[in-house]
Enzyme design. Structure first.
Site, mmCIF file in Angstrom:
data_model
loop_
_atom_site.group_PDB
_atom_site.id
_atom_site.type_symbol
_atom_site.label_atom_id
_atom_site.label_comp_id
_atom_site.label_asym_id
_atom_site.label_seq_id
_atom_site.Cartn_x
_atom_site.Cartn_y
_atom_site.Cartn_z
ATOM 1 N N ARG A 114 2.244 2.084 10.670
ATOM 2 C CA ARG A 114 1.558 3.818 10.616
ATOM 3 C C ARG A 114 2.553 4.744 11.018
ATOM 4 N NH1 ARG A 114 -1.537 1.795 7.591
ATOM 5 N NH2 ARG A 114 -3.761 1.641 7.392
ATOM 6 N N ASP A 145 8.093 3.624 5.235
ATOM 7 C CA ASP A 145 6.844 3.615 4.079
ATOM 8 C C ASP A 145 5.621 4.389 4.607
ATOM 9 O OD1 ASP A 145 5.975 2.322 1.777
ATOM 10 O OD2 ASP A 145 4.395 1.393 3.005
ATOM 11 N N GLU A 165 1.079 12.172 5.290
ATOM 12 C CA GLU A 165 1.044 11.598 3.725
ATOM 13 C C GLU A 165 0.333 12.496 2.700
ATOM 14 O OE1 GLU A 165 0.205 7.326 4.038
ATOM 15 O OE2 GLU A 165 1.704 7.204 5.660
ATOM 16 N N HIS A 181 4.079 4.819 1.137
ATOM 17 C CA HIS A 181 3.018 4.062 1.632
ATOM 18 C C HIS A 181 2.512 2.718 0.633
ATOM 19 C CE1 HIS A 181 -0.522 4.112 4.713
ATOM 20 N NE2 HIS A 181 -0.557 2.696 4.209
ATOM 21 N N SER A 188 4.137 -0.898 0.817
ATOM 22 C CA SER A 188 4.886 -1.935 1.022
ATOM 23 C C SER A 188 3.891 -3.241 0.759
ATOM 24 C CB SER A 188 5.400 -1.969 2.674
ATOM 25 O OG SER A 188 4.195 -2.107 3.447
HETATM 26 O O1 LIG Z 1 -2.052 0.833 4.870
HETATM 27 C C1 LIG Z 1 -2.413 0.053 4.377
HETATM 28 C C2 LIG Z 1 -3.396 -0.851 5.150
HETATM 29 O O2 LIG Z 1 -3.553 -0.796 6.241
HETATM 30 O O3 LIG Z 1 -3.646 -1.952 4.699
#
Ligand SMILES: O=CC(=O)O
Length: 315
Positions: A220, A244, A249, A268, A270
């Site tokens: 995060r 990422d 964001e 964001h 990944s």
């Molecule tokens: O960021 C995405 C998740 O927390 O799955």
């Protein structure tokens, strides 16, 4: 039952006679939520649940499922204080994120971004690249994602140290982290956002890393004090970062990170491999069956864990 955000693929045909209400934004959610007993939040960047929350919901809502591993978007005190069950989508993203991290490590070691830049200039410039075997990776976060990262980086020949909340078999306690930073080549942040982890990478902890270190954040944005990291990258105090996730964001267009040659930016994504939404629906539908037949739910989140809300981070 209710779902907030973008429509999950195939969900409607999978929920039997459960009544679905859809809410695309906070206004629709405010109308749809009262009287619902289940909430599926499908958008991990939306603050809609927090925006519309009021105490009456604490009485009707019995279960909230997040279509994400992180629960920070719904981890606000009023919701955490209710008796409702909170579940997340852990398990779906582990291997994809681990592959993403390995890709970032290889991109740094093999100077891939520079090759692409030189290619665009039709420039033939020979360089020597790094090997990853024997390099040291410190992975913060010992949940399923951190474990998958550690396993894959270990298989690729890195010397991996996994850091969790508490010491366990093969896991260092969080308070051991300062001692691990000085010989870290790759610092991977895979921790949830909690009281303990928010802002964990700041000028003080960055100062413990060697100049050759690269930071990879797939957790995060607020795990990192972004201004401190940006300054360290700009001054050469750190060799690079693959980011990422960000404090805000989408990353604002005027962020200096966008144009730094030693920074890899991704939006964001990944964990988001082809088919991820189907896997999320699968998990939710299985849990819904359990919920409706009074069985234990999968992926129950410990609401006492100290999760903090990342709301306010959306541009
Ligand atoms: O960021 C995405 C998740 O927390 O799955």
């Amino acid at each position: 039952m209710l779902h907030a955000g973008e429509t999950p693929p195939g969900l409607e045909s999978r929920v039997g006679d459960a009544r679905l209400r859809f809410a695309a934004d906070a206004d629709e959610l405010a109308t749809a939520l009262p009287g619902s007993d289940v909430l599926l939040t499908w958008d991990f960047t939306s603050d809609a649940v927090k925006e519309v929350w009021h105490d009456d919901l604490a009485r009707s809502l019995r279960w909230v499922h997040t279509a994400s591993a992180g629960v920070d978007r719904v981890a606000f005190p009023e919701l955490l204080a209710t008796p409702l069950t909170l579940t997340n989508s852990r398990g779906v993203f582990d291997r994809p994120i681990a592959e993403f991290v390995l890709g970032a490590v290889l991109a740094f070691a093999k100077d891939t971004a520079r090759s692409l830049a030189l290619q665009r200039d039709r420039t033939w410039r020979h360089r020597e690249t790094e090997t990853i075997a024997g390099r040291t990776a410190t992975v913060v976060g010992s949940g399923p994602i951190g474990q998958a990262i550690a396993q894959l980086l270990g298989a690729a020949g890195l010397d991996v140290r996994l850091v969790g909340r508490r010491a366990a078999d093969g896991v260092h306690a969080f308070d051991e982290l300062p001692g691990l930073l000085p010989d870290t080549d790759y610092l991977v942040l895979a921790a949830p956002l909690t009281d303990a982890t928010r802002g964990m990478l700041h000028s003080g902890t960055i100062a413990l890393l060697p100049e050759r270190a690269r930071v990879i954040n797939i957790g995060r944005g607020p795990l990192v004090v972004q201004d401190d990291l940006t300054a360290a990258l700009a001054s050469g105090r750190l060799a690079g970062a693959a980011l990422d996730v960000f404090e805000v964001e989408p990353l604002p267009a005027d962020s200096p990170l966008w144009t730094m040659e030693n920074v890899l930016i991704s939006p964001h994504m990944s964990g988001d491999v082809v088919g991820w939404k189907d896997m999320l629906v699968e998990l939710f539908v299985d849990n819904l069956q359990r919920f409706r037949t009074g069985r234990d739910l999968r992926n129950v989140v410990d609401k006492e864990r100290g999760y903090v809300s990342s709301s306010g981070g959306k541009a």
